[in-house]
Design a protein around this motif. Structure first.
Motif, short mmCIF file in Angstrom:
data_model
loop_
_atom_site.label_atom_id
_atom_site.label_comp_id
_atom_site.label_asym_id
_atom_site.label_seq_id
_atom_site.Cartn_x
_atom_site.Cartn_y
_atom_site.Cartn_z
N GLN A 1 1.06 5.07 8.97
CA GLN A 1 1.23 4.08 7.91
C GLN A 1 2.52 3.30 8.12
OE1 GLN A 1 1.16 6.08 4.12
NE2 GLN A 1 -1.02 6.55 4.26
N ALA A 2 3.59 4.00 8.38
CA ALA A 2 4.89 3.34 8.58
C ALA A 2 4.85 2.43 9.80
CB ALA A 2 5.99 4.39 8.72
N ILE A 3 4.24 2.91 10.87
CA ILE A 3 4.17 2.11 12.11
C ILE A 3 3.36 0.85 11.88
CG2 ILE A 3 3.19 2.08 14.45
CD1 ILE A 3 3.98 5.11 14.57
N ALA B 1 -0.90 10.74 9.80
CA ALA B 1 -1.36 9.57 9.04
C ALA B 1 -0.18 8.87 8.36
CB ALA B 1 -2.42 9.98 8.03
N ALA B 2 0.76 9.64 7.83
CA ALA B 2 1.94 9.04 7.18
C ALA B 2 2.78 8.28 8.20
CB ALA B 2 2.77 10.10 6.47
N TRP C 1 -5.99 1.60 5.54
CA TRP C 1 -5.24 1.57 6.81
C TRP C 1 -6.15 1.31 8.00
CZ3 TRP C 1 -0.39 0.54 6.58
CH2 TRP C 1 0.33 0.88 5.43
N THR C 2 -7.36 1.82 7.97
CA THR C 2 -8.30 1.51 9.05
C THR C 2 -8.63 0.03 9.04
OG1 THR C 2 -9.20 3.75 8.96
CG2 THR C 2 -10.53 2.08 10.07
N TRP C 3 -8.90 -0.53 7.85
CA TRP C 3 -9.18 -1.96 7.74
C TRP C 3 -8.01 -2.78 8.26
CZ3 TRP C 3 -6.20 -5.34 4.78
CH2 TRP C 3 -6.65 -6.66 4.76
N LEU C 4 -6.79 -2.49 7.79
CA LEU C 4 -5.63 -3.28 8.19
C LEU C 4 -5.42 -3.21 9.69
CD1 LEU C 4 -3.23 -5.02 7.18
CD2 LEU C 4 -1.87 -2.90 7.17
N ALA D 1 0.83 -1.21 0.00
CA ALA D 1 0.00 0.00 0.00
C ALA D 1 0.86 1.26 0.00
CB ALA D 1 -0.93 0.00 1.20
N ILE D 2 1.93 1.25 0.78
CA ILE D 2 2.83 2.40 0.79
C ILE D 2 3.48 2.58 -0.59
CG2 ILE D 2 5.01 3.31 1.73
CD1 ILE D 2 4.14 2.12 4.45
N ALA D 3 3.91 1.48 -1.19
CA ALA D 3 4.53 1.55 -2.52
C ALA D 3 3.54 2.09 -3.56
CB ALA D 3 5.04 0.17 -2.94
#
Length: 181
Positions: free
Chosen positions: A170-172, A166-167, A116-119, A83-85
Motif C-alpha cells: 500500500q505504501a509503495i 499488503a501494508a 489496491w488491485t484496481w489502482l 485510501a490509507i487515511a
C-alpha cells in the motif's frame, strides 16, 4: 435472505450508503457496476455482523474505501493516500467504539484487495509492482474465498504478525502514484 430479514436496519443502511455511492459513481468508470457488486457482497455477508443488527461507522468507512475506484473524484494522484487515511480511520474508529466484527474484518480485506488491485492494475506502469499487487491482495482473497466455498463456511484469514506485505505494498503503490505526477 434470512440474514437480511434478521438485520433489516443493516440492509437499509447498506442500501442507503450504496445509493449515495452509486450517485457519486454515476458518470465514472468502473462506476455503478462496481458499487452494485459492493452492495451485493455486503448484503451476502450480513451474517458476519453476528449479534449486531446494523453496520457501524467504521464499516461504512470501509465500504466507502472499497468503492473509491468507482467514486474518486478528480485526479487519482491522491487516491492512494486517501485510501490509507480511510483505512487507518476505520480501524481506529472500530477499536475506539468497540464495533469490530467479522463483517468489518472481511470488508476491510475485500476493500483493500479491490481498491489496491484496481489502482495498481489501472495506474502502475511497472510489471513487477503489478505482479506483487496481485500476490499481496488478489491471491489471498481468491484463496480464502475458494476455501470458504469448499467448506461452506468462512475460514479465518491468515494474519502474519511480523511482516505485512499488503501494508508495505500500500505504501509503495501510494507513494509511486503520488510521485509520478
Amino acid at each position: 435472505m434470512r440474514q437480511a430479514a434478521r438485520r433489516p436496519q443493516a440492509l437499509v443502511q447498506i442500501t442507503a450508503l450504496h445509493g449515495v455511492l452509486a450517485g457519486l459513481a454515476r458518470k465514472r468508470r468502473p462506476g455503478p457496476r462496481w458499487v452494485a457488486a459492493s452492495w451485493a457482497l455486503s448484503v451476502l455477508h450480513l451474517g458476519l455482523l453476528e449479534e449486531r443488527d446494523r453496520i457501524s461507522a467504521a464499516d461504512a468507512l470501509t465500504l466507502a474505501r472499497g468503492n473509491l475506484p468507482a467514486t474518486a473524484l478528480g485526479s487519482t494522484r491522491w487516491v492512494g493516500v486517501a485510501a490509507i487515511a480511510l483505512d487507518l480511520a476505520d480501524g481506529r474508529l472500530a477499536r475506539h467504539q468497540h464495533t469490530a466484527s467479522p463483517f468489518g474484518d472481511y470488508a476491510d480485506s475485500f476493500a483493500d484487495a479491490a481498491f489496491w488491485t484496481w489502482l495498481t492494475l489501472r495506474h502502475e506502469p511497472s510489471r513487477a509492482v503489478r505482479a506483487a499487487a496481485i500476490t499481496a491482495w488478489a491471491l489471498p482473497i481468491a484463496t480464502v474465498t475458494a476455501i470458504g466455498i469448499r467448506r461452506g463456511t468462512m475460514p479465518d484469514r491468515p494474519r502474519p504478525t511480523l511482516l505485512r506485505p499488503a501494508a508495505a505494498m500500500q505504501a509503495i503503490v501510494a507513494m509511486r502514484r503520488l510521485l509520478r505526477h
